[in-house]
Design a protein around this motif. Sequence first.
Motif, PDB file in Angstrom:
ATOM      1  N   MET A 105       0.815  -1.213   0.000  1.00  0.00           N
ATOM      2  CA  MET A 105       0.000   0.000   0.000  1.00  0.00           C
ATOM      3  C   MET A 105       0.853   1.270   0.000  1.00  0.00           C
ATOM      4  SD  MET A 105      -3.292  -0.752   2.417  1.00  0.00           S
ATOM      5  CE  MET A 105      -4.221   0.671   1.778  1.00  0.00           C
ATOM      6  N   GLY A 106       2.173   1.093   0.060  1.00  0.00           N
ATOM      7  CA  GLY A 106       3.030   2.266   0.091  1.00  0.00           C
ATOM      8  C   GLY A 106       2.968   2.992   1.423  1.00  0.00           C
ATOM      9  N   VAL A 107       2.966   2.237   2.515  1.00  0.00           N
ATOM     10  CA  VAL A 107       2.945   2.898   3.821  1.00  0.00           C
ATOM     11  C   VAL A 107       4.341   3.388   4.168  1.00  0.00           C
ATOM     12  CG1 VAL A 107       1.001   1.517   4.609  1.00  0.00           C
ATOM     13  CG2 VAL A 107       3.340   0.781   5.151  1.00  0.00           C
ATOM     14  N   ASP A 108       4.396   4.284   5.121  1.00  0.00           N
ATOM     15  CA  ASP A 108       5.651   4.937   5.462  1.00  0.00           C
ATOM     16  C   ASP A 108       6.478   4.166   6.465  1.00  0.00           C
ATOM     17  OD1 ASP A 108       5.115   7.494   3.915  1.00  0.00           O
ATOM     18  OD2 ASP A 108       3.330   7.345   5.167  1.00  0.00           O
ATOM     19  N   GLY A 109       5.877   3.165   7.077  1.00  0.00           N
ATOM     20  CA  GLY A 109       6.668   2.409   8.026  1.00  0.00           C
ATOM     21  C   GLY A 109       5.931   1.215   8.581  1.00  0.00           C
ATOM     22  N   LEU A 110       6.686   0.400   9.301  1.00  0.00           N
ATOM     23  CA  LEU A 110       6.201  -0.860   9.855  1.00  0.00           C
ATOM     24  C   LEU A 110       6.762  -1.032  11.253  1.00  0.00           C
ATOM     25  CD1 LEU A 110       7.297  -2.829   6.709  1.00  0.00           C
ATOM     26  CD2 LEU A 110       4.900  -2.405   7.330  1.00  0.00           C
ATOM     27  N   LEU A 111       5.931  -1.524  12.127  1.00  0.00           N
ATOM     28  CA  LEU A 111       6.376  -1.918  13.463  1.00  0.00           C
ATOM     29  C   LEU A 111       6.173  -3.424  13.553  1.00  0.00           C
ATOM     30  CD1 LEU A 111       4.817   0.518  16.115  1.00  0.00           C
ATOM     31  CD2 LEU A 111       7.235  -0.037  15.883  1.00  0.00           C
ATOM     32  N   VAL A 112       7.263  -4.178  13.597  1.00  0.00           N
ATOM     33  CA  VAL A 112       7.142  -5.626  13.660  1.00  0.00           C
ATOM     34  C   VAL A 112       7.922  -6.115  14.879  1.00  0.00           C
ATOM     35  CG1 VAL A 112       7.575  -7.807  12.463  1.00  0.00           C
ATOM     36  CG2 VAL A 112       6.926  -5.778  11.151  1.00  0.00           C
ATOM     37  N   GLU A 113       7.228  -6.796  15.762  1.00  0.00           N
ATOM     38  CA  GLU A 113       7.882  -7.259  16.981  1.00  0.00           C
ATOM     39  C   GLU A 113       8.714  -8.509  16.732  1.00  0.00           C
ATOM     40  OE1 GLU A 113       4.916  -5.598  20.477  1.00  0.00           O
ATOM     41  OE2 GLU A 113       5.008  -7.742  20.088  1.00  0.00           O
ATOM     42  N   ALA A 114       9.919  -8.509  17.311  1.00  0.00           N
ATOM     43  CA  ALA A 114      10.778  -9.693  17.228  1.00  0.00           C
ATOM     44  C   ALA A 114      11.486  -9.856  18.564  1.00  0.00           C
ATOM     45  CB  ALA A 114      11.792  -9.545  16.104  1.00  0.00           C
ATOM     46  N   HIS A 115      11.729 -11.084  18.950  1.00  0.00           N
ATOM     47  CA  HIS A 115      12.291 -11.374  20.269  1.00  0.00           C
ATOM     48  C   HIS A 115      13.338 -12.469  20.079  1.00  0.00           C
ATOM     49  CE1 HIS A 115      12.487 -12.849  24.425  1.00  0.00           C
ATOM     50  NE2 HIS A 115      11.813 -11.774  24.815  1.00  0.00           N
ATOM     51  N   PRO A 116      14.455 -12.371  20.784  1.00  0.00           N
ATOM     52  CA  PRO A 116      15.490 -13.402  20.628  1.00  0.00           C
ATOM     53  C   PRO A 116      14.952 -14.800  20.940  1.00  0.00           C
ATOM     54  CG  PRO A 116      16.311 -11.590  21.996  1.00  0.00           C
ATOM     55  CD  PRO A 116      14.870 -11.306  21.734  1.00  0.00           C
ATOM     56  N   ASN A 117      13.973 -14.880  21.804  1.00  0.00           N
ATOM     57  CA  ASN A 117      13.417 -16.187  22.175  1.00  0.00           C
ATOM     58  C   ASN A 117      11.949 -16.003  22.565  1.00  0.00           C
ATOM     59  OD1 ASN A 117      12.838 -18.694  23.069  1.00  0.00           O
ATOM     60  ND2 ASN A 117      14.439 -18.782  24.650  1.00  0.00           N
ATOM     61  N   PRO A 118      11.076 -15.919  21.575  1.00  0.00           N
ATOM     62  CA  PRO A 118       9.681 -15.546  21.841  1.00  0.00           C
ATOM     63  C   PRO A 118       8.998 -16.416  22.894  1.00  0.00           C
ATOM     64  CG  PRO A 118      10.077 -15.589  19.483  1.00  0.00           C
ATOM     65  CD  PRO A 118      11.307 -16.136  20.138  1.00  0.00           C
ATOM     66  N   SER A 119       9.405 -17.676  22.991  1.00  0.00           N
ATOM     67  CA  SER A 119       8.663 -18.572  23.886  1.00  0.00           C
ATOM     68  C   SER A 119       8.803 -18.183  25.348  1.00  0.00           C
ATOM     69  CB  SER A 119       9.121 -20.017  23.669  1.00  0.00           C
ATOM     70  OG  SER A 119      10.486 -20.124  24.002  1.00  0.00           O
ATOM     71  N   VAL A 120       9.834 -17.406  25.688  1.00  0.00           N
ATOM     72  CA  VAL A 120       9.975 -16.979  27.077  1.00  0.00           C
ATOM     73  C   VAL A 120       9.648 -15.494  27.267  1.00  0.00           C
ATOM     74  CG1 VAL A 120      11.707 -18.745  27.544  1.00  0.00           C
ATOM     75  CG2 VAL A 120      12.447 -16.436  26.867  1.00  0.00           C
ATOM     76  N   ALA A 121       9.099 -14.873  26.238  1.00  0.00           N
ATOM     77  CA  ALA A 121       8.804 -13.434  26.330  1.00  0.00           C
ATOM     78  C   ALA A 121       7.808 -13.170  27.445  1.00  0.00           C
ATOM     79  CB  ALA A 121       8.242 -12.945  25.002  1.00  0.00           C
ATOM     80  N   LYS A 122       7.992 -12.047  28.120  1.00  0.00           N
ATOM     81  CA  LYS A 122       7.144 -11.721  29.269  1.00  0.00           C
ATOM     82  C   LYS A 122       5.837 -11.061  28.863  1.00  0.00           C
ATOM     83  CE  LYS A 122      10.846 -11.554  32.662  1.00  0.00           C
ATOM     84  NZ  LYS A 122      11.579 -10.769  33.652  1.00  0.00           N
ATOM     85  N   SER A 123       5.691 -10.726  27.589  1.00  0.00           N
ATOM     86  CA  SER A 123       4.420 -10.176  27.093  1.00  0.00           C
ATOM     87  C   SER A 123       4.308 -10.494  25.615  1.00  0.00           C
ATOM     88  CB  SER A 123       4.356  -8.657  27.334  1.00  0.00           C
ATOM     89  OG  SER A 123       5.446  -8.007  26.715  1.00  0.00           O
ATOM     90  N   ASP A 124       3.100 -10.678  25.138  1.00  0.00           N
ATOM     91  CA  ASP A 124       2.841 -10.909  23.711  1.00  0.00           C
ATOM     92  C   ASP A 124       3.706 -12.001  23.100  1.00  0.00           C
ATOM     93  OD1 ASP A 124       0.941  -8.986  23.905  1.00  0.00           O
ATOM     94  OD2 ASP A 124       2.014  -7.450  22.783  1.00  0.00           O
ATOM     95  N   ALA A 125       3.869 -13.081  23.828  1.00  0.00           N
ATOM     96  CA  ALA A 125       4.741 -14.156  23.352  1.00  0.00           C
ATOM     97  C   ALA A 125       4.292 -14.731  22.011  1.00  0.00           C
ATOM     98  CB  ALA A 125       4.810 -15.271  24.401  1.00  0.00           C
ATOM     99  N   ALA A 126       3.005 -14.785  21.783  1.00  0.00           N
ATOM    100  CA  ALA A 126       2.495 -15.477  20.592  1.00  0.00           C
ATOM    101  C   ALA A 126       2.762 -14.732  19.293  1.00  0.00           C
ATOM    102  CB  ALA A 126       0.985 -15.716  20.738  1.00  0.00           C
ATOM    103  N   GLN A 127       2.969 -13.426  19.389  1.00  0.00           N
ATOM    104  CA  GLN A 127       3.026 -12.646  18.157  1.00  0.00           C
ATOM    105  C   GLN A 127       4.432 -12.201  17.756  1.00  0.00           C
ATOM    106  OE1 GLN A 127       0.406  -9.640  19.606  1.00  0.00           O
ATOM    107  NE2 GLN A 127       1.939  -8.060  19.706  1.00  0.00           N
ATOM    108  N   GLN A 128       5.404 -12.339  18.653  1.00  0.00           N
ATOM    109  CA  GLN A 128       6.743 -11.873  18.317  1.00  0.00           C
ATOM    110  C   GLN A 128       7.444 -12.877  17.407  1.00  0.00           C
ATOM    111  OE1 GLN A 128       8.857  -9.666  21.497  1.00  0.00           O
ATOM    112  NE2 GLN A 128       7.252 -10.421  22.854  1.00  0.00           N
TER     113      GLN A 128
END
Lengths: 332, 332, 332, 332
Positions: free
Chosen positions: A284-307
């Motif tokens: 769509m030609g958007v100006d930016g993206l915020l994409v969550e990434a985590h070194p080890n999502p399975s132990v993330a303290k919040s939003d584990a399922a989406q990182q």
Amino acid sequence: MIIHLNKDIKSAEAAKIAEQIKAFHIHSEGTEVLITSSSVKELPSEVKGKTEEHWVFANDMQLASREYRKETREVQFGNVSIGGNTKNTILISGPCSVESEEQIQQSAELLKSLNLTTLRGGCYKPRTSPYSFQGLGLEGLHLLAKMREEHGLKVITEARDATHIDEVIEHSDIIQIGAKAMYDQGILRACAKANKPVLLKRGFGSTLQEFVQAAEFLLSGGNDQVVLCERGIRTFETKTRFTLDLCGVAYLQEYTNLPVILDPSHALGYRYGIEKLTKACVAMGVDGLLVEAHPNPSVAKSDAAQQLTHEALRALKTAIEPVAKSVGYNIV
Amino acid sequence: MIIHLNKDIKSAEAAKIAEQIKAFHIHSEGTEVLITSSSVKELPSEVKGKTEEHWVFANDMQLASREYRKETREVQFGNVSIGGNTKNTILISGPCSVESEEQIQQSAELLKSLNLTTLRGGCYKPRTSPYSFQGLGLEGLHLLAKMREEHGLKVITEARDATHIDEVIEHSDIIQIGAKAMYDQGILRACAKANKPVLLKRGFGSTLQEFVQAAEFLLSGGNDQVVLCERGIRTFETKTRFTLDLCGVAYLQEYTNLPVILDPSHALGYRYGIEKLTKACVAMGVDGLLVEAHPNPSVAKSDAAQQLTHEALRALKTAIEPVAKSVGYNIV
Amino acid sequence: MIIHLNKDIKSAEAAKIAEQIKAFHIHSEGTEVLITSSSVKELPSEVKGKTEEHWVFANDMQLASREYRKETREVQFGNVSIGGNTKNTILISGPCSVESEEQIQQSAELLKSLNLTTLRGGCYKPRTSPYSFQGLGLEGLHLLAKMREEHGLKVITEARDATHIDEVIEHSDIIQIGAKAMYDQGILRACAKANKPVLLKRGFGSTLQEFVQAAEFLLSGGNDQVVLCERGIRTFETKTRFTLDLCGVAYLQEYTNLPVILDPSHALGYRYGIEKLTKACVAMGVDGLLVEAHPNPSVAKSDAAQQLTHEALRALKTAIEPVAKSVGYNIV
Amino acid sequence: MIIHLNKDIKSAEAAKIAEQIKAFHIHSEGTEVLITSSSVKELPSEVKGKTEEHWVFANDMQLASREYRKETREVQFGNVSIGGNTKNTILISGPCSVESEEQIQQSAELLKSLNLTTLRGGCYKPRTSPYSFQGLGLEGLHLLAKMREEHGLKVITEARDATHIDEVIEHSDIIQIGAKAMYDQGILRACAKANKPVLLKRGFGSTLQEFVQAAEFLLSGGNDQVVLCERGIRTFETKTRFTLDLCGVAYLQEYTNLPVILDPSHALGYRYGIEKLTKACVAMGVDGLLVEAHPNPSVAKSDAAQQLTHEALRALKTAIEPVAKSVGYNIV
């Protein structure tokens, strides 16, 4: 109504008129600008003969509207610009929450290795339960600052409420106003006075009209470095966490002059479709993206399922670049 | 539960067992298949020793699920296939309503000139007011048939309700089940017995679970040429007509084995952002697109605001082709 | 526009004019009435000098509007009337589905013992999964007919789609159009020609405007025994099955001339709060209630969680009577 | 998990244990109480042998749940109590915004003449546009204080954001947390420490789970004078401003131990149906009502369409009293 005063009107006089007609007063690109409610349809007598140009509006989407400014505003995130004529789509990444120095260090290194410039990470988490992890707070801000110094990255983090907005303004390069804080005037008014770019997220229960009007708080308060962020709205559908509103993005691109950043991670809420959704945003030609990434999502303290894993973020960047090219944009 | 019976079990015997265990019985790729409610978790004694393979499910998304079939089903629209390994994104276009021979002739010629194969046009319009244009009915079907003969196009049109579903099945190459008819079992059961592909639109108030279960009516009734179509859901946002649910599309692509077609026209409801939204859909690797175009949108008898001009459709096709290429797909 | 023709205009002439101006034509209380789209704002020349009175409308809510008829229409359910000046709130009850003669017999006896007159029971269930219980169909209609004969009750049941609408019209005293069939013009058009009252349920994804326009299909087709039924809309809230829209009821009571019946059972989806919700409905002065009850809810073949026990229905009736009295209504 | 420590455990020891197990620690009716995340299912070893009773929960609705406390909590608004065994429904009224001394004086006098005790009036208005009337701020708080002194009324007003929460806590008898501030932890944490009752409004885009969890911030922080307020949620329906969620109220009454107050004014957004909706709320046995009234609604600076005239409020009070009686409640 927006009023551009004549060039020979000084700031002090403009301020005085603003007070008389109960208008907002900002200085923008060499012009003294007054802004009243959109219910004002006739030029007030106080500015007669002192007006260079003025705009009448159907509603309170004024400074943010394309009727007022045809071109999308350019906003600087450190050395990288978005909006304007840049054709840049900035990819901001990092974990949902800053959890430890080791974790955020790994995130920072990932970004560097991908030539990305802007690191996200929550310090004050707006959790809906008091019994969940609430973020590291000031300690998190210091860790982000350390990443800036060590890696030359810009950092973006959000204020949860007005009690710590000054800290966030001080330590963050770009201030994020989260979805749950979109109406928070304590935050909006503080950010309006800050000399830093603001990424304003749409409340998941907020209309586009309200969203743009929240941006008007920032713009009419004097901060014109405002970026809108669509992150999914709440609908009846429960298979996905939220519903990314790309129809709304089409509207914002058509009717506002503000850059638009998309956050597919919070919208979908699950890793599996993030890459495809991100491609859709890019196309769509958007100006930016915020994409969550985590070194080890399975132990993330919040939003584990989406990182995303770091590997998946690498793959995503590779996958979206040709899409960006196909619409004349660059991933930066 | 889905049960594949042993190869030596004949159809008649399968039918008998189906009756005993109150299961659906279909014949699929050389196999006799029985399908019961997902609440059945243990193989019934009647099929013990007669079963080649069986699948247990958490809910009634069974035949449509990727747990059952890993590959997306391939569905033929005339000479053009979608799904399977085709990497085709079919662009279906035409007016909202068939209004006159002259109009639909122009639409058909446009499609031919763009090398497109499938013409849409409503004959039985599911208008929400009795006082609006209701479509040409059977006369419209005959006009579509004429276009098929003259131009070699395939035609797709929708049944409004079960009273004329036989006519639609007879005259249309692909049968469309509209959003307002998604739950219509009169239509679903008739289409399940038809030997033609069915494009099933998601109700704008329907969950993904219900949507896929509507497809199960078709699949369990014996029609495996089923294509899902997301066309926007109803949310609190009113600046746009509906909200295109691309998170939902990501879900359908991940968890179902059915091709997915997108209808950005009905979702947005306005011409201005259709091209951008269509690009977004294409970038997700969807199997097809429904984009409304009218020789003269300003006089259209329905959905005037959202239909593209013919010129705009040409531009759209040119614009989406590089996006499709960037994700390894072809616009057909 | 609604046009009341002069008293001396005969039906045949009115029909001819209707054809000329593409209007609906009905005969109502001794008057020939023509109805066109609300987009018609000026009296057509064809009726000049032949018009007694006419009404111009902002939108297609016309025959159903209070602008047209100030008083709520009175509708007869057997010996019981609702609407008009009756101040009656009819309590309709019975199971979700007719499951067996024994079961529906118990329901009928319960109603008789409570002096209730109208028995509900689904025969064609619009289930969202093909693998769920689909209702007894014609056999169920015969069981309901038997209850009518044996107990002198009126029966109400719904058509799932247009394929069996004739059967339902034949066997049911009041025809229910279910939420999923609200847009079904096959059903609406058949019911418009039936000489029986119709209870039209709001689709859970349908706006009030669309809901009232569905009633316009019935009214403009010649059936003026139309009752609206609010049964909950779909929202983001998932703790309850749907969200009963009492703001919408307030709107319907203010702006339409049709009696309004409420269905708290489907809205909440759970037994626990049905009595309280029913009291809320009664306090608004609604014209009727649909409350599901089952002799043994735990074995019910559909909607087990929301059906009251017979004991609970007795208690509910006792509990709502003083509330009805407090607002000047009688439970009948 | 909620843990009641043995009676011989002193507060200091409890605090120490709380720190060890990262629990919240409150003192409630003579008992030291620890609260951890609901993810804790087994008693921590640190409290073994020191525990009088403990409760395990499926989710973070803990202190507010009926599993923990069977009885609805009693909350004192000045001399008037609600909840507990009181069977009181408090009618709180006043204008949307405090606009002038004359206006609020008239409101106060109306309340006195109706024997009502609690005056509402907004001072910090959470408007969605910067160009609308934003409230009188501190000046408004002083006017409310004056009404308290002159008329012996209790006053309730809302904090818009955390920057002025201390002022509101100081000047208001009951602190309102508005719908847009429901997630505002700056406000929630300050109110948790205040020794005043808190009326917490549900965000219009917030689930019941999130709503109750916001109350958990207050309860786990030490304030047990918490009242929930349903004020309408945002849905697809646009004829009304919001949709009052009485199914949600039924849920809250069944599953939480907190008093529930209803705000029909904001839900409907129009005067016409407020009386009927209020009756509906009363019939459910709710603990209170917030109904906006203005001496002259047509000149109101906010929410002009929904505020009742003083005459209409008098009529409403008369109309709801018999409904309250019919369910065993008193309007106070």
